[in-house]
Design a protein around this motif. Structure first.
Motif, PDB file in Angstrom:
ATOM      1  N   VAL A 134      21.950 -12.878  27.811  1.00 32.72           N
ATOM      2  CA  VAL A 134      22.176 -13.502  29.117  1.00 32.72           C
ATOM      3  C   VAL A 134      23.137 -14.681  28.986  1.00 32.72           C
ATOM      4  CG1 VAL A 134      21.077 -14.791  30.972  1.00 32.72           C
ATOM      5  CG2 VAL A 134      19.987 -12.735  30.081  1.00 32.72           C
ATOM      6  N   VAL A 135      22.949 -15.509  27.966  1.00 35.14           N
ATOM      7  CA  VAL A 135      23.833 -16.669  27.767  1.00 35.14           C
ATOM      8  C   VAL A 135      25.260 -16.221  27.485  1.00 35.14           C
ATOM      9  CG1 VAL A 135      24.298 -18.624  26.251  1.00 35.14           C
ATOM     10  CG2 VAL A 135      21.972 -18.198  27.043  1.00 35.14           C
ATOM     11  N   LEU A 136      25.421 -15.205  26.660  1.00 38.33           N
ATOM     12  CA  LEU A 136      26.768 -14.709  26.363  1.00 38.33           C
ATOM     13  C   LEU A 136      27.411 -14.080  27.594  1.00 38.33           C
ATOM     14  CD1 LEU A 136      26.222 -13.134  22.824  1.00 38.33           C
ATOM     15  CD2 LEU A 136      27.403 -15.262  23.381  1.00 38.33           C
ATOM     16  N   SER A 137      26.612 -13.423  28.422  1.00 36.09           N
ATOM     17  CA  SER A 137      27.168 -12.840  29.650  1.00 36.09           C
ATOM     18  C   SER A 137      27.666 -13.927  30.601  1.00 36.09           C
ATOM     19  CB  SER A 137      26.103 -11.979  30.339  1.00 36.09           C
ATOM     20  OG  SER A 137      25.676 -10.927  29.500  1.00 36.09           O
ATOM     21  N   VAL A 138      26.922 -15.026  30.686  1.00 35.88           N
ATOM     22  CA  VAL A 138      27.353 -16.131  31.542  1.00 35.88           C
ATOM     23  C   VAL A 138      28.592 -16.811  30.961  1.00 35.88           C
ATOM     24  CG1 VAL A 138      26.679 -18.373  32.494  1.00 35.88           C
ATOM     25  CG2 VAL A 138      25.035 -16.498  32.449  1.00 35.88           C
ATOM     26  N   CYS A 139      28.618 -16.964  29.644  1.00 32.27           N
ATOM     27  CA  CYS A 139      29.769 -17.615  28.991  1.00 32.27           C
ATOM     28  C   CYS A 139      31.035 -16.777  29.058  1.00 32.27           C
ATOM     29  CB  CYS A 139      29.435 -17.920  27.532  1.00 32.27           C
ATOM     30  SG  CYS A 139      28.169 -19.191  27.319  1.00 32.27           S
ATOM     31  N   VAL A 178      33.568 -14.564  23.640  1.00 34.36           N
ATOM     32  CA  VAL A 178      32.543 -13.542  23.809  1.00 34.36           C
ATOM     33  C   VAL A 178      33.047 -12.179  23.339  1.00 34.36           C
ATOM     34  CG1 VAL A 178      31.073 -12.366  25.494  1.00 34.36           C
ATOM     35  CG2 VAL A 178      31.477 -14.829  25.692  1.00 34.36           C
ATOM     36  N   ASP A 179      34.335 -11.897  23.543  1.00 37.85           N
ATOM     37  CA  ASP A 179      34.907 -10.611  23.145  1.00 37.85           C
ATOM     38  C   ASP A 179      35.370 -10.587  21.698  1.00 37.85           C
ATOM     39  OD1 ASP A 179      34.440  -9.652  25.677  1.00 37.85           O
ATOM     40  OD2 ASP A 179      36.465 -10.133  26.415  1.00 37.85           O
ATOM     41  N   SER A 180      35.136 -11.644  20.947  1.00 36.87           N
ATOM     42  CA  SER A 180      35.581 -11.698  19.550  1.00 36.87           C
ATOM     43  C   SER A 180      34.785 -10.710  18.699  1.00 36.87           C
ATOM     44  CB  SER A 180      35.431 -13.110  18.999  1.00 36.87           C
ATOM     45  OG  SER A 180      34.077 -13.516  19.022  1.00 36.87           O
ATOM     46  N   LEU A 181      35.308 -10.417  17.529  1.00 35.70           N
ATOM     47  CA  LEU A 181      34.687  -9.429  16.655  1.00 35.70           C
ATOM     48  C   LEU A 181      33.294  -9.840  16.169  1.00 35.70           C
ATOM     49  CD1 LEU A 181      34.987  -6.727  15.204  1.00 35.70           C
ATOM     50  CD2 LEU A 181      36.119  -7.938  13.321  1.00 35.70           C
ATOM     51  N   PRO A 182      33.073 -11.088  15.713  1.00 35.61           N
ATOM     52  CA  PRO A 182      31.710 -11.451  15.264  1.00 35.61           C
ATOM     53  C   PRO A 182      30.670 -11.364  16.384  1.00 35.61           C
ATOM     54  CG  PRO A 182      33.318 -13.030  14.444  1.00 35.61           C
ATOM     55  CD  PRO A 182      34.028 -12.176  15.436  1.00 35.61           C
ATOM     56  N   ILE A 183      31.033 -11.835  17.589  1.00 32.37           N
ATOM     57  CA  ILE A 183      30.077 -11.774  18.699  1.00 32.37           C
ATOM     58  C   ILE A 183      29.797 -10.338  19.103  1.00 32.37           C
ATOM     59  CG2 ILE A 183      29.648 -12.478  21.073  1.00 32.37           C
ATOM     60  CD1 ILE A 183      29.501 -14.738  19.060  1.00 32.37           C
ATOM     61  N   SER A 184      30.818  -9.496  19.062  1.00 32.93           N
ATOM     62  CA  SER A 184      30.617  -8.080  19.388  1.00 32.93           C
ATOM     63  C   SER A 184      29.699  -7.401  18.366  1.00 32.93           C
ATOM     64  CB  SER A 184      31.969  -7.356  19.450  1.00 32.93           C
ATOM     65  OG  SER A 184      32.783  -7.899  20.467  1.00 32.93           O
ATOM     66  N   CYS A 185      29.864  -7.751  17.097  1.00 32.17           N
ATOM     67  CA  CYS A 185      28.975  -7.186  16.071  1.00 32.17           C
ATOM     68  C   CYS A 185      27.544  -7.665  16.257  1.00 32.17           C
ATOM     69  CB  CYS A 185      29.490  -7.561  14.682  1.00 32.17           C
ATOM     70  SG  CYS A 185      31.067  -6.809  14.233  1.00 32.17           S
ATOM     71  N   LEU A 186      27.393  -8.961  16.597  1.00 33.22           N
ATOM     72  CA  LEU A 186      26.047  -9.492  16.840  1.00 33.22           C
ATOM     73  C   LEU A 186      25.386  -8.798  18.027  1.00 33.22           C
ATOM     74  CD1 LEU A 186      23.785 -11.584  16.405  1.00 33.22           C
ATOM     75  CD2 LEU A 186      25.094 -13.149  17.868  1.00 33.22           C
TER      76      LEU A 186
END
Length: 287
Positions: free
Chosen positions: A210-215, A223-231
């Motif tokens: 939810v926090v990442l969706s708001v950010c 948010v669209d970066s590779l580490p966040i996408s892997c997480l």
């Protein structure tokens, strides 16, 4: 005749003799110590029997101990859920193929963004209705109609997203998602570890999503970066395992009611779509 006196300082051994149980002195019976467990059992037993006779057992206890212990009911429930899920996935793949390989459809969606906007609004409304309103997701055929509308709108959204990307990346994402989902489902069924008992971890992952969706509205690149996408992809895999175990049931802390077959198919479908989106993002960043 007087008996001879004993010399002073000599101890009489007969006076120190302590009788044992083998002598003429019988043992003194002592009362048994009170048992806490026994008293509680005696106190609770009269209360438990009327509850069983009057049928005041909770609905969840009945579902877990009676319904899901019946292998016929459980297997029928699982077959129904996976049958609905298979229809959803095949329809979504067909719609995505039209959007990716049919040029008029691709151009129409790219020139008329209002179609995507309307599909998004309808998708969210139907999702809220299925999740929050019990009569909608349990009453036939309203539940199947709502599920069909949700599947159609989600397919349009995925098709519109896929039409903006290279077809080879989309095909690779579909293949990777298929292999990954199959492996996760097999693992969820075979493992002895109960993921449904990790309710606190589930809530934590939901809060992260939810926090990442708001950010994403203010920090889209982060948010669209590779580490966040892997997480997020790893969290999506956890969601799939969790929901799979609640559907299969057995010796699990949480399991769905057999009447919730539409909700069960919806959760698995959303989990697979989530994994597909994150795999698509990862492939887009890599290539």
């Amino acid at each position: 005749m007087d008996s001879p006196k004993k010399p002073t300082g000599i101890v009489d051994k007969a006076a120190l003799y302590v009788p044992t149980n083998n002598d003429r002195y019988p043992p003194i019976p002592l009362p048994a110590p009170p048992s806490a467990n026994g008293s509680q059992t005696e106190d609770l037993a009269p209360e438990a029997a009327p509850q069983l006779e009057s049928g005041t057992i909770s609905h969840d206890l009945i579902v877990k101990n009676i319904i899901f212990d019946d292998q016929t009911i459980r297997k029928g429930f699982v077959r129904k859920v996976f049958g609905i899920l298979m229809v959803q996935l095949l329809f979504t793949c067909a719609v995505m193929a039209i959007f990716v390989y049919h040029e008029p459809t691709k151009l129409f969606v790219q020139q008329n963004f209002v179609v995507v906007f309307v599909a998004m609004i309808v998708n969210i409304i139907v999702l809220i209705m299925i999740v929050c309103v019990e009569s909608v997701r349990r009453k036939h055929p309203v539940n199947l109609i709502c599920l069909a509308i949700f599947t159609f709108t989600m397919s349009v959204l995925l098709g519109a997203t896929s039409s903006l990307m290279d077809s080879n990346i989309v095909l690779a994402a579909v293949a990777i998602t298929t292999i990954l989902v199959t492996a996760l489902c097999i693992y969820a069924v075979q493992t002895k570890y109960d993921y449904t008992a990790c309710g606190g971890l589930m809530i934590t992952f939901v809060m992260i999503i939810v926090v990442l969706s708001v950010c994403s509205f203010w920090l889209p690149e982060f948010v669209d970066s590779l580490p966040i996408s892997c997480l997020c992809g790893a969290i999506g895999c956890f969601f799939l395992i969790y929901d799979m175990q609640t559907i299969v049931g057995g010796n699990r802390a949480e399991q769905l009611d057999p009447e919730e077959y539409v909700f069960a198919a919806l959760t698995l479908y959303v989990d697979i779509v989530r994994i597909f989106i994150y795999v698509l993002r990862i492939l887009e960043k890599v290539y």
